[in-house]
Design a protein around this motif. Structure first.
Motif, mmCIF file in Angstrom:
data_model
loop_
_atom_site.group_PDB
_atom_site.id
_atom_site.type_symbol
_atom_site.label_atom_id
_atom_site.label_comp_id
_atom_site.label_asym_id
_atom_site.label_seq_id
_atom_site.Cartn_x
_atom_site.Cartn_y
_atom_site.Cartn_z
ATOM 1 N N VAL A 113 42.636 35.534 52.040
ATOM 2 C CA VAL A 113 41.599 36.042 52.935
ATOM 3 C C VAL A 113 40.789 34.872 53.483
ATOM 4 N N ASN A 114 40.209 35.070 54.633
ATOM 5 C CA ASN A 114 39.339 34.071 55.240
ATOM 6 C C ASN A 114 37.891 34.325 54.830
ATOM 7 N N GLY A 115 37.113 33.276 54.826
ATOM 8 C CA GLY A 115 35.696 33.450 54.552
ATOM 9 C C GLY A 115 35.382 33.515 53.078
ATOM 10 N N PRO A 116 34.090 33.576 52.748
ATOM 11 C CA PRO A 116 33.664 33.583 51.354
ATOM 12 C C PRO A 116 33.932 34.924 50.667
ATOM 13 N N VAL A 117 34.195 34.852 49.361
ATOM 14 C CA VAL A 117 34.390 36.038 48.532
ATOM 15 C C VAL A 117 33.432 35.943 47.352
ATOM 16 N N ALA A 118 32.682 36.995 47.116
ATOM 17 C CA ALA A 118 31.756 37.034 45.979
ATOM 18 C C ALA A 118 32.531 37.264 44.688
ATOM 19 N N VAL A 119 32.165 36.525 43.646
ATOM 20 C CA VAL A 119 32.806 36.638 42.337
ATOM 21 C C VAL A 119 31.730 36.888 41.292
ATOM 22 N N THR A 120 31.880 37.977 40.549
ATOM 23 C CA THR A 120 30.931 38.339 39.497
ATOM 24 C C THR A 120 31.693 38.866 38.290
ATOM 25 N N ALA A 121 31.036 38.923 37.140
ATOM 26 C CA ALA A 121 31.630 39.556 35.961
ATOM 27 C C ALA A 121 31.750 41.053 36.230
ATOM 28 N N PRO A 122 32.964 41.621 36.105
ATOM 29 C CA PRO A 122 33.157 43.012 36.513
ATOM 30 C C PRO A 122 32.775 44.059 35.478
ATOM 31 N N GLY A 123 32.574 43.661 34.221
ATOM 32 C CA GLY A 123 32.303 44.622 33.161
ATOM 33 C C GLY A 123 33.481 44.727 32.213
ATOM 34 N N PRO A 124 33.323 45.470 31.124
ATOM 35 C CA PRO A 124 34.361 45.527 30.093
ATOM 36 C C PRO A 124 35.667 46.118 30.617
ATOM 37 N N LYS A 125 36.766 45.699 29.987
ATOM 38 C CA LYS A 125 38.070 46.275 30.324
ATOM 39 C C LYS A 125 38.025 47.778 30.096
ATOM 40 N N GLY A 126 38.667 48.483 30.999
ATOM 41 C CA GLY A 126 38.655 49.940 30.937
ATOM 42 C C GLY A 126 37.710 50.542 31.944
ATOM 43 N N THR A 127 36.681 49.778 32.287
ATOM 44 C CA THR A 127 35.743 50.237 33.317
ATOM 45 C C THR A 127 35.613 49.220 34.439
ATOM 46 N N GLY A 128 35.641 47.924 34.089
ATOM 47 C CA GLY A 128 35.528 46.874 35.097
ATOM 48 C C GLY A 128 36.888 46.467 35.614
ATOM 49 N N GLY A 129 36.969 46.179 36.905
ATOM 50 C CA GLY A 129 38.226 45.765 37.507
ATOM 51 C C GLY A 129 38.267 44.264 37.707
ATOM 52 N N SER A 130 38.467 43.840 38.947
ATOM 53 C CA SER A 130 38.541 42.429 39.277
ATOM 54 C C SER A 130 37.147 41.837 39.422
ATOM 55 N N GLY A 131 37.057 40.521 39.186
ATOM 56 C CA GLY A 131 35.810 39.835 39.430
ATOM 57 C C GLY A 131 35.568 39.520 40.892
ATOM 58 N N LEU A 132 36.593 39.651 41.731
ATOM 59 C CA LEU A 132 36.464 39.330 43.147
ATOM 60 C C LEU A 132 36.157 40.587 43.949
#
Length: 237
Positions: free
Chosen positions: A47-66
């Motif tokens: 992808v072009n441009g900036p992508v925000a990256v954060t901690a997504p949460g625990p496995k089972g509820t959180g997906g990708s950090g991007l």
């Protein structure tokens, strides 16, 4: 999988470690996943441009950090310990030659296609800064699954990928931030133990004799890998 220059050959110019592409997956149907709805995001594209990256949460509820990256099977993928997956362009090039087909950035499901750093030799607990703010910590190797094999459509792919022992690395997010293609990768901290993601991968798959040495990485291991290491420390078999 990375090869050292032959003895006596001219030294290659140093390559600054950087992100070649930031890759995002969208939902697509697959007969090779057990995810509810039969959807996967393994086929990622730059992808072009900036992508925000954060901690997504625990496995089972959180997906990708991007932001914007789809994870289909939240039971086995994504979450804080698998927030970001990185794979080296150098290893993709090796596979490209072996398979005789083009392998663009993102085709292995990696969020970050890198250049100038051996991702599979990153040590568990190693910290990278990418761009001005984002800090990642290496947590575990990628273990190939049938969704990966079905996506690539290569014969005996899981066995071949396992034998190569260049799994790439999952990272947790220590400090959130934005990233984009071209960002420099700076190694902030490299632990003094021997347990790289490739070392752990080999111990888990093809070289069980390495298992008693895994606890050297200690609490830097992800939860699942730490459980494995503790069990193997008590009984390597």
């Amino acid at each position: 999988m990375l090869r050292s220059p032959q003895e006596g050959s001219p030294a290659a110019a140093p390559v600054t470690a950087r992100v070649l592409s930031v890759n995002i997956g969208t939902a697509r149907a697959s007969e090779h996943t057990d995810a509810d709805g039969g959807m996967t995001g393994i086929g990622k594209r730059p992808v072009n441009g900036p992508v925000a990256v954060t901690a997504p949460g625990p496995k089972g509820t959180g997906g990708s950090g991007l932001a914007g990256d789809f994870i289909g099977d939240l039971r086995h993928h994504g979450g804080d310990e698998q927030a970001v997956y990185a794979y080296a362009r150098e290893d993709l090039d090796r596979w490209q030659r072996e398979l005789g087909r083009e392998l663009p950035g993102g085709v292995f499901g990696e969020n970050l296609t890198t250049q100038g750093i051996d991702v599979s030799e990153v040590r568990i607990g190693e910290r990278w800064r990418i761009g001005p703010d984002l800090v990642l910590q290496a947590a575990s190797p990628r273990i190939p699954c049938r969704t990966f094999a079905g996506w690539l459509q290569e014969q005996a792919w899981v066995k071949r990928f396992t034998r190569a022992a260049a799994p790439g690395a999952y990272f947790r997010v220590i400090e959130p931030g934005e990233i984009r293609a071209g960002d420099r990768i700076e190694v902030l901290h490299r632990p003094d133990h021997e347990v790289s993601v490739a070392f752990f991968f080999r111990a888990r798959t093809t070289e069980p004799e390495l298992r008693p040495r895994l606890m050297a990485a200690g609490d830097a291991l992800s939860g699942e890998e730490l459980d494995y290491a503790r069990r193997w420390a008590a009984d390597p078999s």
